[in-house]
Design an enzyme around this catalytic site. Structure first.
Site, PDB file in Angstrom:
ATOM      1  N   THR A  13       1.334  -3.177  -4.181  1.00  0.00           N
ATOM      2  CA  THR A  13       1.475  -3.670  -3.738  1.00  0.00           C
ATOM      3  C   THR A  13       0.825  -4.094  -2.555  1.00  0.00           C
ATOM      4  O   THR A  13       0.025  -5.257  -1.723  1.00  0.00           O
ATOM      5  CB  THR A  13       2.943  -3.326  -2.703  1.00  0.00           C
ATOM      6  OG1 THR A  13       3.953  -2.741  -3.861  1.00  0.00           O
ATOM      7  CG2 THR A  13       3.969  -4.212  -1.667  1.00  0.00           C
ATOM      8  N   ARG A  45      -5.281   1.106 -12.297  1.00  0.00           N
ATOM      9  CA  ARG A  45      -4.636   1.072 -13.694  1.00  0.00           C
ATOM     10  C   ARG A  45      -3.800  -0.476 -14.968  1.00  0.00           C
ATOM     11  O   ARG A  45      -3.907   0.218 -15.946  1.00  0.00           O
ATOM     12  CB  ARG A  45      -3.682   2.701 -13.460  1.00  0.00           C
ATOM     13  CG  ARG A  45      -4.521   3.309 -13.565  1.00  0.00           C
ATOM     14  CD  ARG A  45      -3.598   4.790 -13.392  1.00  0.00           C
ATOM     15  NE  ARG A  45      -2.622   3.786 -11.654  1.00  0.00           N
ATOM     16  CZ  ARG A  45      -2.148   4.984 -10.858  1.00  0.00           C
ATOM     17  NH1 ARG A  45      -1.479   6.330 -11.929  1.00  0.00           N
ATOM     18  NH2 ARG A  45      -0.576   4.245  -9.872  1.00  0.00           N
ATOM     19  N   LYS A 107      -3.562   7.125   5.018  1.00  0.00           N
ATOM     20  CA  LYS A 107      -3.678   8.017   5.629  1.00  0.00           C
ATOM     21  C   LYS A 107      -3.783   9.649   5.663  1.00  0.00           C
ATOM     22  O   LYS A 107      -3.741  10.513   6.393  1.00  0.00           O
ATOM     23  CB  LYS A 107      -1.872   8.360   6.320  1.00  0.00           C
ATOM     24  CG  LYS A 107      -0.685   8.079   5.873  1.00  0.00           C
ATOM     25  CD  LYS A 107      -0.340   6.176   5.850  1.00  0.00           C
ATOM     26  CE  LYS A 107       0.830   6.694   4.451  1.00  0.00           C
ATOM     27  NZ  LYS A 107       1.289   5.573   4.396  1.00  0.00           N
ATOM     28  N   VAL A 134      -2.255   3.515   9.673  1.00  0.00           N
ATOM     29  CA  VAL A 134      -1.062   3.822  10.503  1.00  0.00           C
ATOM     30  C   VAL A 134      -0.552   2.581  11.485  1.00  0.00           C
ATOM     31  O   VAL A 134      -0.725   1.713  11.219  1.00  0.00           O
ATOM     32  CB  VAL A 134      -2.080   4.374  11.616  1.00  0.00           C
ATOM     33  CG1 VAL A 134      -0.928   4.906  13.018  1.00  0.00           C
ATOM     34  CG2 VAL A 134      -2.583   5.388  11.434  1.00  0.00           C
ATOM     35  N   GLY A 136       1.366  -0.024   9.776  1.00  0.00           N
ATOM     36  CA  GLY A 136       1.042  -0.975   8.810  1.00  0.00           C
ATOM     37  C   GLY A 136       0.456  -2.051   9.377  1.00  0.00           C
ATOM     38  O   GLY A 136      -1.371  -2.125   9.829  1.00  0.00           O
ATOM     39  N   GLY A 189      14.531  -0.478  -1.872  1.00  0.00           N
ATOM     40  CA  GLY A 189      13.454  -0.224  -1.957  1.00  0.00           C
ATOM     41  C   GLY A 189      12.557  -0.038  -0.661  1.00  0.00           C
ATOM     42  O   GLY A 189      11.137   0.577  -0.897  1.00  0.00           O
ATOM     43  N   LYS A 207      -0.018  10.399   9.943  1.00  0.00           N
ATOM     44  CA  LYS A 207      -0.167   8.811  11.483  1.00  0.00           C
ATOM     45  C   LYS A 207      -0.440   9.615  12.539  1.00  0.00           C
ATOM     46  O   LYS A 207      -1.856   8.936  13.169  1.00  0.00           O
ATOM     47  CB  LYS A 207       0.944   8.042  11.316  1.00  0.00           C
ATOM     48  CG  LYS A 207       0.702   7.448   9.339  1.00  0.00           C
ATOM     49  CD  LYS A 207       2.124   6.496   9.455  1.00  0.00           C
ATOM     50  CE  LYS A 207       2.431   5.978   7.919  1.00  0.00           C
ATOM     51  NZ  LYS A 207       4.105   5.451   8.158  1.00  0.00           N
ATOM     52  N   GLY A 304       4.846  -2.724   3.782  1.00  0.00           N
ATOM     53  CA  GLY A 304       4.962  -4.075   3.416  1.00  0.00           C
ATOM     54  C   GLY A 304       3.942  -4.653   2.414  1.00  0.00           C
ATOM     55  O   GLY A 304       2.540  -4.322   3.341  1.00  0.00           O
TER      56      GLY A 304
HETATM   57  N1  HSE Z   1       6.069   5.448   3.317  1.00  0.00           N
HETATM   58  C1  HSE Z   1       5.853   4.597   4.751  1.00  0.00           C
HETATM   59  C2  HSE Z   1       6.739   4.658   5.711  1.00  0.00           C
HETATM   60  C3  HSE Z   1       5.291   2.971   4.735  1.00  0.00           C
HETATM   61  O1  HSE Z   1       7.676   4.232   5.748  1.00  0.00           O
HETATM   62  O2  HSE Z   1       6.893   4.276   6.621  1.00  0.00           O
HETATM   63  C4  HSE Z   1       3.709   3.249   4.008  1.00  0.00           C
HETATM   64  O3  HSE Z   1       3.175   4.108   5.154  1.00  0.00           O
END
Ligand code: HSE
Length: 438
Positions: A13, A45, A107, A134, A136, A189, A207, A304
């Site tokens: 992603t 991959r 992280k 940290v 996003g 998702g 984080k 995202g």
């Molecule tokens: N899985 C994390 C969250 C996003 O739900 O915030 C990526 O760090």
């Protein structure tokens, strides 16, 4: 000017998002960076997926073997976007050993092996940038490391796991249970098939450990973090908190206290009137208190494709600008010069001081409350507010909810054990920490 060549490792992603945003904003990014930034290699991959996405873009080479990218002579920056500890750790160290700068969104890797990675990078004179690790797309690393550099940071409190925040928001809005909302989050998702890292507070602790090191100038010490997730929270407690003027959030808190640094992730009651209490859904927010600036709040998408790509590319631009500079004049990885890190201790949870929400089911008869308040008073735990619920029709038990002033966690643990041992108290005491954040 000759483009800076990037080797992308991982085309999931975030990798795909990075490709898309770099292409879309190519000329604007080049005008900022001072030269074009070009993805020259992709290690993945699933080269078929990457091949379709790059759609014949000239000069992009694809490989299954990520180590080929990490060692490629014509790659200047290796961008690690695969996540997890191995092979990410070996790839990053290999890239550094081959003189590459590294940009990573990882992280877990930094929380566990950051000290080793930064030491290797320092010795080799290369940069390791990690804005995307940290919160996003929220530029919190930049803010902590550069924007707030004049300040003595006092504390940080962050909603830094979007999955947990989404679940708590939905539980509050719909009155549904944790399990029901988790299933919905998985279907939409937001939550992984195995959501353990997110809902048990581990992702947030990764984080937080990174932010704590930057804020206080200490080495990365994830092993000192306390992590408690949201799996045991009930809709009743969310509702009671609302009635009392609070909202429950999974908060990562790191604070410079008198005896050391607090590093803790747990569900936390926050006054509803605070801006951060109103961060809903999968969004992230980080509140930073500096001695000069006061409180500052950073808000945005914590995950995202393109929000995370935004942070990755910001790092690529930073590295591009600083690439030819003398390593001694670059921004240090952890904000403080490497020989200026301190060994301030991290506090065990028992030494932490905070306020508490305590809920207990008790027999509704004379003297019960007096017994409970005596136990609290004997341990210097002062009550700030209390409500007793009406017993349901025909019942002789009721819920008592107490909010305490700031107290030492060890004393609160001891008081809870004594209260649970009373014959008039039924079951376990629910304990949720409370932070005023003023
Ligand atoms: N899985 C994390 C969250 C996003 O739900 O915030 C990526 O760090």
């Amino acid at each position: 000017m000759k483009p800076l060549q990037v080797g992308l490792i991982g085309f999931g992603t975030v990798g795909k998002g990075t490709w898309d945003v770099l292409r879309r904003n190519e000329s604007e990014i080049a005008r900022r960076a001072g030269r074009p930034i070009r993805i020259a290699w992709i290690g993945t991959r699933t080269p078929e997926r990457a091949r379709a996405a790059v759609d014949g873009a000239p000069g992009v080479q694809l490989t299954h073997d990520a180590f080929v990218v990490a060692r490629q002579p014509d790659v200047d920056i290796v961008c690690e976007l695969i996540g997890g500890i191995e092979p990410a750790r070996s790839l990053v160290l290999d890239a550094i050993a081959h003189g590459k700068h590294v940009v990573t969104a990882n992280k877990a890797l930094l929380a566990h092996h950051g000290n080793e990675i930064f030491a290797a990078a320092h010795a080799r004179g290369v940069m390791v940038a990690f804005e995307a690790a940290v919160a996003g797309g929220v530029p919190i690393i930049k803010a902590l490391r550069e924007g707030l550099t004049a300040n003595r940071i006092e504390w940080i409190a962050g909603i830094i796991n979007g999955t947990s925040n989404f679940i708590l928001s939905r539980m509050r809005e719909t009155g549904a249970s944790f399990d029901t909302v988790l299933q919905e989050a998985q279907a939409r998702g937001y939550a992984e098939a195995d959501p353990t890292f997110d809902v048990e507070g581990i992702d947030a602790a990764h984080k937080l450990a990174i932010m704590s090191a930057i804020a206080f100038g200490v080495p990365m010490q994830f092993d000192k973090a306390y992590a408690e997730g949201i799996t045991k929270l009930t809709r009743e407690d969310l509702r009671h908190a609302e009635e009392l003027g609070y909202r429950i959030k999974l908060l990562g808190i790191t604070r410079r206290a008198a005896k050391g640094i607090e590093l803790r992730v747990h569900p936390t009651l926050i006054p509803t009137k605070r801006l951060i209490a109103n961060v809903e859904g999968a969004m992230n927010a980080v509140l930073v208190k500096g001695d000069a600036v006061g409180s500052t709040l950073y808000y945005g998408a914590g995950a995202g494709a393109e929000p995370t790509a935004s942070a990755v590319i910001a790092d690529l631009v930073d590295v591009t600008r600083m690439h030819t500079s003398d390593p001694e004049h670059r921004v240090p990885h952890l904000a403080f010069q490497p020989d200026q890190l301190t060994d301030l201790p991290f506090l065990p949870m028992g030494d932490v001081e905070t306020s508490y929400y305590l809920r207990m089911r008790v027999d509704d008869r004379p003297g019960v409350l007096a017994d409970i308040t005596r136990i609290l008073a004997d341990r210097e735990i002062s009550i700030d507010a209390m409500i007793q619920k009406e017993p349901s029709e025909g019942e002789d038990q009721t819920d008592i909810i107490l909010l305490t002033h700031k107290s030492v966690e060890r004393q609160v643990d001891d008081a809870i054990a004594r209260i649970e041992a009373l014959a008039t108290v039924r079951g376990k005491v629910v304990r949720i920490r409370l932070e005023d954040l003023s």
